[in-house]
Design an enzyme around this catalytic site. Sequence first.
Site, PDB file in Angstrom:
ATOM      1  N   ARG A  51       0.805  -1.216   0.000  1.00 15.75           N
ATOM      2  CA  ARG A  51       0.000   0.000   0.000  1.00 15.75           C
ATOM      3  C   ARG A  51       0.845   1.277   0.000  1.00 15.75           C
ATOM      4  O   ARG A  51       0.630   2.163  -0.819  1.00 15.75           O
ATOM      5  CB  ARG A  51      -0.919   0.035   1.234  1.00 15.75           C
ATOM      6  CG  ARG A  51      -2.315  -0.437   1.015  1.00 15.75           C
ATOM      7  CD  ARG A  51      -2.832  -1.074   2.287  1.00 15.75           C
ATOM      8  NE  ARG A  51      -1.919  -2.131   2.696  1.00 15.75           N
ATOM      9  CZ  ARG A  51      -1.960  -3.363   2.192  1.00 15.75           C
ATOM     10  NH1 ARG A  51      -2.869  -3.690   1.331  1.00 15.75           N
ATOM     11  NH2 ARG A  51      -1.095  -4.270   2.570  1.00 15.75           N
ATOM     12  N   LYS A  80      25.773  -6.253  -0.877  1.00 14.41           N
ATOM     13  CA  LYS A  80      27.240  -6.294  -0.993  1.00 14.41           C
ATOM     14  C   LYS A  80      27.913  -5.655   0.218  1.00 14.41           C
ATOM     15  O   LYS A  80      29.138  -5.537   0.259  1.00 14.41           O
ATOM     16  CB  LYS A  80      27.678  -5.550  -2.263  1.00 14.41           C
ATOM     17  CG  LYS A  80      27.091  -6.127  -3.548  1.00 14.41           C
ATOM     18  CD  LYS A  80      27.464  -5.231  -4.717  1.00 14.41           C
ATOM     19  CE  LYS A  80      26.751  -5.685  -5.990  1.00 14.41           C
ATOM     20  NZ  LYS A  80      26.945  -4.729  -7.093  1.00 14.41           N
ATOM     21  N   ARG A 101      11.595   3.469   3.245  1.00 15.31           N
ATOM     22  CA  ARG A 101      11.135   2.585   4.324  1.00 15.31           C
ATOM     23  C   ARG A 101      12.306   1.690   4.720  1.00 15.31           C
ATOM     24  O   ARG A 101      12.998   1.155   3.859  1.00 15.31           O
ATOM     25  CB  ARG A 101       9.955   1.729   3.885  1.00 15.31           C
ATOM     26  CG  ARG A 101       9.667   0.627   4.903  1.00 15.31           C
ATOM     27  CD  ARG A 101       8.356  -0.076   4.665  1.00 15.31           C
ATOM     28  NE  ARG A 101       7.249   0.768   5.040  1.00 15.31           N
ATOM     29  CZ  ARG A 101       5.992   0.348   5.120  1.00 15.31           C
ATOM     30  NH1 ARG A 101       5.690  -0.906   4.854  1.00 15.31           N
ATOM     31  NH2 ARG A 101       5.027   1.176   5.451  1.00 15.31           N
TER      32      ARG A 101
END
Length: 301
Positions: A51, A80, A101
Amino acid sequence: MDNKSLVSIDDYTKEEILEVLARAAEFEKNPNCSLLEGKVVASLFFEPSTRTRLSFETAISRMGGRIVGFTDSSSSSVTKGETLKDTTKMVSNYCDLIVMRHPIEGSARYASEVSDVPVINAGDGANQHPSQTMLDLYSIMKTQGTLENLNIFMVGDLKYGRTVHSLLMALSHFNPTFHFIAPPELEIPRGYKIFMEKNNIKYFEHTEFNDIINDADILYMTRVQKERFADPLEYEKVKNVYILKNDMLSNTKDNMRILHPLPRVNEIAVDVDTNPKAYYFEQALNGVYARQAIIAKALNL
């Protein structure tokens, strides 16, 4: 740090919250525009999201912007061993704004301090989720006609629920009365209780989910977040504690609306979906307009 970043809802004053909500209403009337024409927004999702990511990407697309980034850190140089600082510095060279996020609390604040462009926090661990808060406030304003003097009932995971923490902080400007319904294991953290006591905000704690909801203006349901539990047995113990069923709504107030940040698991029965008091799907749509307003403010457009 760029002062136009939105990392915590505390980054907005009461006046700025109202200004962004008014702008969201303008975007709802006319969502398609060219404000972001020629601008690039980096969408950095180190944690899965449906969402929030789609809502931000829809907002950016409707404003005429372009999107770069990744939807999962496994497809980035993080695998990495690249640090958050280096990833942020590198990406901020390529774009005008970062939407991020991350699973670690405080990561968005750190990114905003090393980035050369504004950062919008799309959720950092169990800490804050300010764009969700703005769409929640917009939904409350639309359904109640005001943000002032409301009875706000919050149900479920109040310990790890970042949406709850951010919304509580934002509503503190508007003289709310909070009712928290949670098992002891998931009660609202002590720090937020101290904040409310210092600011003379009325709050009540309950463990029973029953007809006390008849006094609610807003019933804010949350899912118990499996991914925040270190011990699977602790999750199993509390996952089905509170389930909202349609017959529980018969004596609730006419103006009462049910909100949920989604995704839901089973805390709202599907028979509630057709009740006119269910507002969570409209709430998700409001996220596009609220995020358009947040982006416009971050870029001073």
